[in-house]
Design an enzyme around this catalytic site. Structure first.
Site, PDB file in Angstrom:
ATOM      1  N   SER A  32       0.942  -1.291   0.411  1.00  0.00           N
ATOM      2  CA  SER A  32      -0.010   0.345  -0.266  1.00  0.00           C
ATOM      3  C   SER A  32       0.930   1.166   0.022  1.00  0.00           C
ATOM      4  CB  SER A  32      -0.931   0.177   0.869  1.00  0.00           C
ATOM      5  OG  SER A  32      -2.348   1.235   0.841  1.00  0.00           O
ATOM      6  N   ASP A 127      -9.385  -3.236  -6.115  1.00  0.00           N
ATOM      7  CA  ASP A 127      -8.890  -2.429  -5.247  1.00  0.00           C
ATOM      8  C   ASP A 127      -8.887  -1.332  -6.505  1.00  0.00           C
ATOM      9  OD1 ASP A 127      -7.720  -0.952  -3.524  1.00  0.00           O
ATOM     10  OD2 ASP A 127      -5.911  -2.157  -3.729  1.00  0.00           O
ATOM     11  N   HIS A 157      -7.826  -4.695  -1.057  1.00  0.00           N
ATOM     12  CA  HIS A 157      -7.376  -4.168  -0.585  1.00  0.00           C
ATOM     13  C   HIS A 157      -6.700  -4.368   0.280  1.00  0.00           C
ATOM     14  CE1 HIS A 157      -3.946  -0.312  -0.561  1.00  0.00           C
ATOM     15  NE2 HIS A 157      -4.074  -0.938   0.351  1.00  0.00           N
TER      16      HIS A 157
END
Length: 186
Positions: A32, A127, A157
């Site tokens: 991320s 995502d 995610h």
């Protein structure tokens, strides 16, 4: 955070002997926002003519602050992370986007990706960041950077939060195989 990542990398390089580590066997990795830091670290190392990390492992990474992909338009309310959340995150993380080079915040906006280390990129099917990861992987490959791209199906995610799941075992095996490969090359 980008400067902290670079400072940490410089420290590793400077203290490799004391740490009994091979400075040629360092990978920049993150998921991320950490994927953003890992990608930016490679761009920063290149810009400063530092020894390049051996590889970069970017897991459902944040790579493009423009947020103009189809997956950004599609996933506005998915759990863990969505494009509405990303707008808030960017506003909090970089309220003054002129404070640092744009490619640190948004590696996809770098004018060149040539000379970066081999990359491993995973994206999640559901995502908002999926398409920017796929586009970054394609661009790395187009610019001559060895790149493995792994789109993870049926995932959102942060999917690897389920550490001991059957779902994650083959994903983890791919990550390990990539790292073994880059660390055994000479």
């Amino acid at each position: 955070a980008h400067e902290d990542a670079l400072a940490g990398y410089r420290w590793l390089l400077a203290n490799a002997d004391a740490l009994r580590m091979d400075p040629g066997r360092i990978a920049a990795a993150g998921d991320s926002a950490g994927g953003n830091l890992a990608a930016a670290l490679c761009l920063m190392a290149r810009a400063e003519n530092l020894p390049m990390p051996r590889a970069q492992m970017l897991l459902y990474p944040v790579l493009d602050a423009r947020m103009n992909t189809e997956s950004c338009r599609q996933f506005t309310d998915t759990p863990m992370c969505n494009s509405r959340d990303m707008e808030k995150y960017y506003a909090m993380y970089a309220p003054d986007v002129s404070a640092a080079p744009r490619e640190w915040l948004s590696p996809a906006e770098s004018t060149s990706l040539r000379g970066l280390p081999a990359a491993y990129i995973e994206t999640a099917e559901f995502d908002c960041l999926r398409d920017e990861g796929a586009q970054y992987a394609a661009r790395l490959a187009d610019e001559g950077v060895p790149c493995e791209y792994h789109p993870i199906k049926n995932a959102m995610h942060g999917y690897d939060i389920a550490v001991n799941s059957e779902f994650l075992k083959p994903v983890t095996a791919c990550r390990i195989a990539f790292l073994r490969g880059v660390f055994t090359e000479r």
